[in-house]
Scaffold this motif. Structure first.
Motif, PDB file in Angstrom:
ATOM      1  N   LYS B 215       0.831  -1.205   0.000  1.00  0.00           N
ATOM      2  CA  LYS B 215       0.000   0.000   0.000  1.00  0.00           C
ATOM      3  C   LYS B 215       0.869   1.260   0.000  1.00  0.00           C
ATOM      4  CE  LYS B 215      -4.284   1.379   2.305  1.00  0.00           C
ATOM      5  NZ  LYS B 215      -5.233   1.103   3.379  1.00  0.00           N
ATOM      6  N   LEU B 216       2.071   1.123   0.570  1.00  0.00           N
ATOM      7  CA  LEU B 216       2.999   2.253   0.639  1.00  0.00           C
ATOM      8  C   LEU B 216       3.947   2.291  -0.557  1.00  0.00           C
ATOM      9  CD1 LEU B 216       3.856   2.052   4.443  1.00  0.00           C
ATOM     10  CD2 LEU B 216       2.706   3.955   3.306  1.00  0.00           C
ATOM     11  N   ASN B 217       3.701   1.402  -1.536  1.00  0.00           N
ATOM     12  CA  ASN B 217       4.612   1.293  -2.692  1.00  0.00           C
ATOM     13  C   ASN B 217       6.056   1.058  -2.264  1.00  0.00           C
ATOM     14  OD1 ASN B 217       2.790   1.433  -4.717  1.00  0.00           O
ATOM     15  ND2 ASN B 217       3.135   3.596  -5.219  1.00  0.00           N
ATOM     16  N   ARG B 218       6.230   0.271  -1.211  1.00  0.00           N
ATOM     17  CA  ARG B 218       7.581  -0.049  -0.756  1.00  0.00           C
ATOM     18  C   ARG B 218       7.926  -1.501  -1.058  1.00  0.00           C
ATOM     19  NH1 ARG B 218       8.138   1.714   5.447  1.00  0.00           N
ATOM     20  NH2 ARG B 218       9.824   0.191   5.259  1.00  0.00           N
ATOM     21  N   HIS B 219       9.174  -1.762  -1.398  1.00  0.00           N
ATOM     22  CA  HIS B 219       9.586  -3.152  -1.618  1.00  0.00           C
ATOM     23  C   HIS B 219       9.944  -3.794  -0.271  1.00  0.00           C
ATOM     24  CE1 HIS B 219      13.859  -2.750  -0.791  1.00  0.00           C
ATOM     25  NE2 HIS B 219      13.881  -1.625  -1.492  1.00  0.00           N
TER      26      HIS B 219
END
Lengths: 330, 330
Positions: B215-219
């Protein structure tokens, strides 16, 4: 994920002083401005908490274990995290923020963890509680707008414990709902039913939240009350409860739910009433209350105004999007 | 609990503005000044968070469900709340607060959720990893004090993933530990072992924390690293890791653990070395590092000083009791 994407921003050598900004920078890639705002404030408060308390690793681990146990205590009939929110005053606070009440309307209070979605739809005069050991109660209520106009067709969800202070879902082997029911207001805004006189009861305290209360030297008791939830399209959902005056826990509710406007003294059914309301007797305990709902529109205006005012005081520049603040960045 | 006890203080009509003080007043009955302080700051931050974000009931419920799912994802081999703490930067922050490092000592970093207490005690030169698919690595390290004096008899806990990026506990049907072991430093402060070259891997992201990252566009990737934990009575426990220079995730660790001082380039075992260290070959990858520990006493002094200084800046008047601040009330 390519290397260049992964490498923006460069995260290395994070310290007590720079980690918060950097975590928020990484989190800022979310497309939702509201979610970004929620996470940003969360990380700031979480980190400030650790910095202010100088939180030790042992304490951190204890918190991790507490949260884990709280999650693992939850079942489809027990919500330990709602209990935790309740005893920390968060539930009441969130209700107050989300459902502001203009003068003259009925106050809201905590939902608690015992509302279910399987209550039966009942007719007026029905028995909400079948507990033979409970003291019979006749409830005659109305639901109106702020101008005194009746609101018909409101869905009213009612729930209360049995005479032992337990909700139906707390009994092993529960086969069907009891101590709960759904009524609909009539053209006069009226609804009536038979229940039992509410009793004080402890919130479930055999789990992590109970241990926390014990550590805080706090009792787990809630004063006698009956829950009500009102829903109708166009009207702000009202989650509330009525409390009995003179209850030993009237001023020390473990979940901070009591409001003076929601405290009622019980009356007695008189002879005329007993003949009018089927299945009641003279002398039976009587609960009467006139609930006042607010329109969605009025609530939204009030909420938006409150938000802008509160955040201005905090020097936070926001705009309201879909009823919720997000930082106002150009 | 008598009525009079229950009734102190009187809790009724709590509002957005007065609920925080009242919850803290109720919580103040705990006998531990430190626990009181921890709860007080918690309630303040929790409530401020709701007030600042104007948290809606829907968002509150989503948070309740998220925390519940996080707790329920935990097993005896998976700790989703530690993962949550890690990806929010809290774990690194708490380590930095609790284990401050004077110049010249080895930096600490995140423990992560994969340390276990069942690693085997191994002799020098032992195989820490039995993964045939991993690239063999010889590690030759020392542990010394800030003056360069060797510290013998330090218990060193080492753990790393296998070549697929999984810790042993992540494999179903794990029968005994692998990719981990406990060594003891010799009289020269030296310890050596054979492992495999660490690889980058994703933190477990099939649960609530993985959904949050998405959701946070984090890998979810961590750069290649090997964990080390050093323990000896009188010395501050050092939880750290060594990272490989040039890893694609060197500057974007999902849990913010990389510090430049912990990034190492691997060398190669030469001919002389291969003949000296049993079971190694010329050309094999080589990891060397000199770890520097700090005494408990020095750490405590540094920590106390940091606490006093940090809280002074925040205008919080505290005294240090057993190494942790509590408000200084007369």
């Amino acid at each position: 994920m390519t290397h260049s994407e992964a490498a923006t921003p460069s995260l290395k050598d994070l310290t007590i002083d720079n980690i918060t900004d950097n975590v928020n920078l990484v989190n800022s890639k979310t497309p939702s401005p509201r979610f970004k705002f929620l996470l940003e404030r969360l990380v700031i408060h979480l980190h400030d908490y650790a910095r202010e308390t100088r939180l030790s690793q042992d304490e951190w681990l204890e918190a991790i274990q507490f949260l884990t146990a709280t999650g693992q205590m939850c079942t489809n009939v027990r919500q330990e995290f709602i209990l935790l929110s309740d005893v920390l005053g968060l539930s009441l606070l969130v209700d107050s923020i989300d459902h502001p009440k203009p003068p003259g309307s009925t106050d809201g209070t905590v939902l608690g963890p015992f509302h279910t979605h399987d209550a039966e739809v009942l007719g007026h005069g029905a028995l909400v509680s079948h507990d033979q050991n409970g003291e019979p109660l006749l409830a005659i209520c109305t639901v109106k707008d702020a101008h005194g106009n009746p609101i018909p067709d409101v869905k009213i969800d009612i729930w209360e414990t049995d005479s032992s202070g337990m909700y139906d879902v707390q009994h092993v082997g529960r086969e069907k709902p009891d101590g709960r029911g759904i009524l609909t207001s009539d053209t006069e805004g009226k609804f009536w039913f038979k229940g039992i006189v509410p009793v004080p009861y402890p919130i479930p305290h055999d789990g992590p939240v109970g241990k926390l209360l014990a550590k805080l030297n706090r009792h787990p008791m809630r004063p006698s009350h009956m829950h009500f939830m009102f829903e109708k399209e166009g009207w702000d959902k009202l989650i509330t409860a009525l409390y009995l005056r003179g209850d030993p826990y009237e001023t020390s509710d473990a979940v901070f739910g009591v409001k003076e406007s929601l405290v009622v003294g019980l009356g007695r059914v008189d002879k005329a009433m007993a003949s009018q309301y089927a299945g009641t007797q003279e002398g039976m305990k009587l609960l009467t209350y006139d609930f006042v709902l607010v329109t969605d529109k009025e609530t939204a205006q009030l909420r938006d105004g409150n938000s802008v005012e509160a955040l201005k005081k905090l020097n936070m520049v926001v705009r309201i999007v879909d009823g919720l603040p997000v930082p106002d960045v150009d």
